[in-house]
Design an enzyme around this catalytic site. Structure first.
Site, PDB file in Angstrom:
ATOM      1  N   GLU A   1       0.795  -1.244   0.000  1.00  0.00           N
ATOM      2  CA  GLU A   1       0.000   0.000   0.000  1.00  0.00           C
ATOM      3  C   GLU A   1       0.823   1.288   0.000  1.00  0.00           C
ATOM      4  O   GLU A   1       0.545   2.204   0.771  1.00  0.00           O
ATOM      5  CB  GLU A   1      -0.959  -0.010   1.195  1.00  0.00           C
ATOM      6  CG  GLU A   1      -1.844  -1.245   1.225  1.00  0.00           C
ATOM      7  CD  GLU A   1      -2.816  -1.290   2.393  1.00  0.00           C
ATOM      8  OE1 GLU A   1      -2.728  -0.433   3.293  1.00  0.00           O
ATOM      9  OE2 GLU A   1      -3.666  -2.196   2.412  1.00  0.00           O
TER      10      GLU A   1
ATOM     11  N   GLU B   1      -5.870 -10.941  -1.284  1.00  0.00           N
ATOM     12  CA  GLU B   1      -6.697 -10.735  -0.079  1.00  0.00           C
ATOM     13  C   GLU B   1      -8.172 -10.713  -0.451  1.00  0.00           C
ATOM     14  O   GLU B   1      -8.913  -9.788  -0.103  1.00  0.00           O
ATOM     15  CB  GLU B   1      -6.310  -9.415   0.615  1.00  0.00           C
ATOM     16  CG  GLU B   1      -4.823  -9.330   0.948  1.00  0.00           C
ATOM     17  CD  GLU B   1      -4.438  -8.079   1.733  1.00  0.00           C
ATOM     18  OE1 GLU B   1      -5.316  -7.426   2.325  1.00  0.00           O
ATOM     19  OE2 GLU B   1      -3.243  -7.754   1.757  1.00  0.00           O
TER      20      GLU B   1
HETATM   21  C1  GLA Z   1      -4.874  -4.619   4.287  1.00  0.00           C
HETATM   22  C2  GLA Z   1      -3.639  -5.365   4.676  1.00  0.00           C
HETATM   23  C3  GLA Z   1      -3.970  -6.642   5.323  1.00  0.00           C
HETATM   24  C4  GLA Z   1      -5.066  -6.499   6.333  1.00  0.00           C
HETATM   25  C5  GLA Z   1      -6.245  -5.897   5.720  1.00  0.00           C
HETATM   26  C6  GLA Z   1      -7.332  -5.939   6.757  1.00  0.00           C
HETATM   27  O1  GLA Z   1      -5.451  -5.135   3.170  1.00  0.00           O
HETATM   28  O2  GLA Z   1      -2.782  -5.633   3.606  1.00  0.00           O
HETATM   29  O3  GLA Z   1      -2.855  -7.151   5.957  1.00  0.00           O
HETATM   30  O4  GLA Z   1      -4.667  -5.713   7.421  1.00  0.00           O
HETATM   31  O5  GLA Z   1      -5.877  -4.618   5.271  1.00  0.00           O
HETATM   32  O6  GLA Z   1      -7.353  -7.188   7.388  1.00  0.00           O
END
Ligand code: GLA
Length: 356
Positions: free
Chosen positions: A152, A259
Site C-alpha cells: 500500500e 486478499e
Molecule cells: C490490508 C492489509 C492486510 C489487512 C487488511 C485488513 O489489506 O494488507 O494485511 O490488514 O488490510 O485485514
C-alpha cells in the site's frame, strides 16, 4: 433386523456426500493455487484446521508476520505465532505467502524514533529496515515462497504516486527499492510482490503501474503484483479486473489476488466508530448477488490463468472476518465462501462448478 441396515445405508449416504464436496485446491489445480489468510489459533486441531487442510493449497498469516506483531521492540522478535503457521504449512505440504515486510500501518512505534522520541535519520531507518527484512526473510527461507515486500505505498486520490508515510518522509521514494533488494539478498529464490488495494480504480492502477515500471527499469528484484481484492457485490466489473491483470502482467510480472473477499455492503463508506445499529442478516438477495459476483470474478481469473499464480481469500469463513468491524464497528459481514458453521455457501458452488 431392518434397523442396522438402514443405519448402514444412511451413514453410507452421508459419507458419500462428504466425499463428494469438491475442493478449491483440486478444482483449481490446473489454474492457480488457492490460499487463505489465517490466524495462529486456527492451526490447533479442530474444524478450522480441517477446513484449511481440505480446501486450500496455500496460507498467508493475516497478522502474525506484520512488522508490529513480529518485531514489537528493537531487539525482540515474537516468532512463536508465525512459526505455528509455518509449521502447519510444512507438515501438510501447504505453500506459504509472507505478509508483509514494509507497510506504514501496524508498524511498531520504535521503528521510526530514537530513545528521545525524535525521528531517526535516513541511515538509521534504512539500517533498521534492512535488519528487519533480513531477519524475517531468513527465518522463513525455504518455507515462504512469496513475500508481499511493500504494501500500500500508493495513495488512492490525487496525482501523487507515493503515499506520504513515515518511510517516505524519512527515506524518500527509494525506501521501496531498498526493501526489495534486502528481501532478495536474504532469499534469492523467493518471489517478491508489490501489494495494494483499489487496483481496479483506473487512476490508482495507472499510478501503481508507473511505480512498478520504474522499479523494473532500475533492475529492482520484483516478480509480482498483488491485487488485494477487497471487493464487494457491487464491484469490480469484469472489464476492470481484466484490465488490471493484463496491465500488470504486461510488465513481465506474475499477478496474484492476495486478499480476496466480497463484502455484501457497498464500499467506500467512511470509517466510523459509531456502532452499527442495523440487523446482521445475510439475505437471499445478498446470497444470490454474491454468488453471481464470485462466479464472474473466477471466470475472469480462469481466463487469465497464464498470468495469475495464486488467489488467496482474506479469512476462512463468515464466522469472523476483519470486515465485521471495518469500516463500521459491529456490522457483521458475510464476505467468504464458507458460512459461520464452515459450510460451503452458494458462492462456493459457483466457484467450483464450471466446465473445464
Ligand atoms: C490490508 C492489509 C492486510 C489487512 C487488511 C485488513 O489489506 O494488507 O494485511 O490488514 O488490510 O485485514
Amino acid at each position: 433386523m431392518k434397523k442396522p441396515l438402514l443405519i448402514v445405508v444412511v451413514v453410507g449416504f452421508f459419507n458419500a456426500a462428504a466425499q463428494e464436496t469438491p475442493t478449491l485446491k483440486k478444482t483449481y489445480k490446473d489454474y492457480f493455487v488457492m490460499g487463505v489468510a489465517v490466524a495462529p489459533r486456527m492451526m490447533d486441531a479442530g474444524p478450522e484446521a480441517d477446513l484449511i487442510k481440505a480446501q486450500f493449497g496455500s496460507m498467508t498469516a493475516e497478522n502474525a508476520m506484520k512488522m508490529g506483531p513480529i518485531h514489537p521492540e528493537e531487539n525482540k522478535y515474537n516468532w512463536a505465532p508465525a512459526d505455528k503457521i509455518a509449521d502447519l504449512a510444512v507438515q501438510n505440504g501447504l505453500k506459504l505467502r509472507g505478509h508483509t515486510l514494509c507497510w506504514h500501518e501496524q508498524t511498531p512505534r520504535w521503528f521510526f524514533t530514537d530513545s528521545t522520541g525524535k525521528d531517526v535519520t535516513k541511515d538509521v531507518l534504512l539500517a533498521r529496515l534492512k535488519q528487519h527484512i533480513t531477519d524475517v526473510v531468513s527465518r522463513y527461507k525455504g518455507k515462504i515462497y512469496a513475500w508481499d515486500v511493500v504494501n500500500e505505498a500508493v495513495p488512492d486520490g490525487g496525482t501523487e504516486i507515493y503515499r506520504k508515510t513515515k518511510f517516505y518522509e524519512i527515506i524518500g521514494e527509494e525506501y521501496i527499492e531498498w526493501a526489495f533488494r534486502y528481501a532478495h539478498e536474504a532469499d534469492p529464490n523467493c518471489r517478491l510482490f508489490y501489494n495494494d488495494y483499489n487496483t481496479e480504480n483506473p487512476v490508482k492502477r495507472e499510478k501503481i503501474y508507473q511505480l512498478i515500471k520504474g522499479l523494473r527499469q532500475k533492475g529492482v528484484p520484483i516478480h509480482g503484483v498483488g491485487l488485494q481484492g477487497h471487493w464487494s457485490i457491487y464491484e469490480p466489473t469484469a472489464e476492470a479486473l481484466e484490465a488490471s491483470i493484463t496491465k500488470f502482467a504486461s510488465l513481465g510480472l506474475k499477478v496474484q489476488i492476495t486478499e480476496l473477499d466480497v463484502s455484501v455492503y457497498a464500499k467506500n463508506q467512511p470509517k466510523t466508530d459509531i456502532p452499527y445499529q442495523g440487523k446482521a442478516e445475510f439475505t437471499q438477495e445478498m446470497n444470490d448477488k454474491q454468488a453471481a459476483h464470485y462466479k464472474m470474478l473466477f471466470e475472469v481469473m480462469r481466463k487469465h490463468k497464464d498470468k495469475l499464480t495464486g488467489v488467496t481469500f482474506w479469512n476462512l469463513s463468515d464466522k469472523s472476518s476483519w470486515l465485521d468491524n471495518f469500516p463500521i464497528r459491529g456490522r457483521k459481514d458475510f464476505p467468504l465462501l464458507f458460512d459461520a458453521n464452515f459450510q460451503p455457501k452458494k458462492a462456493f458452488f459457483e466457484v467450483v462448478n464450471f466446465s473445464k
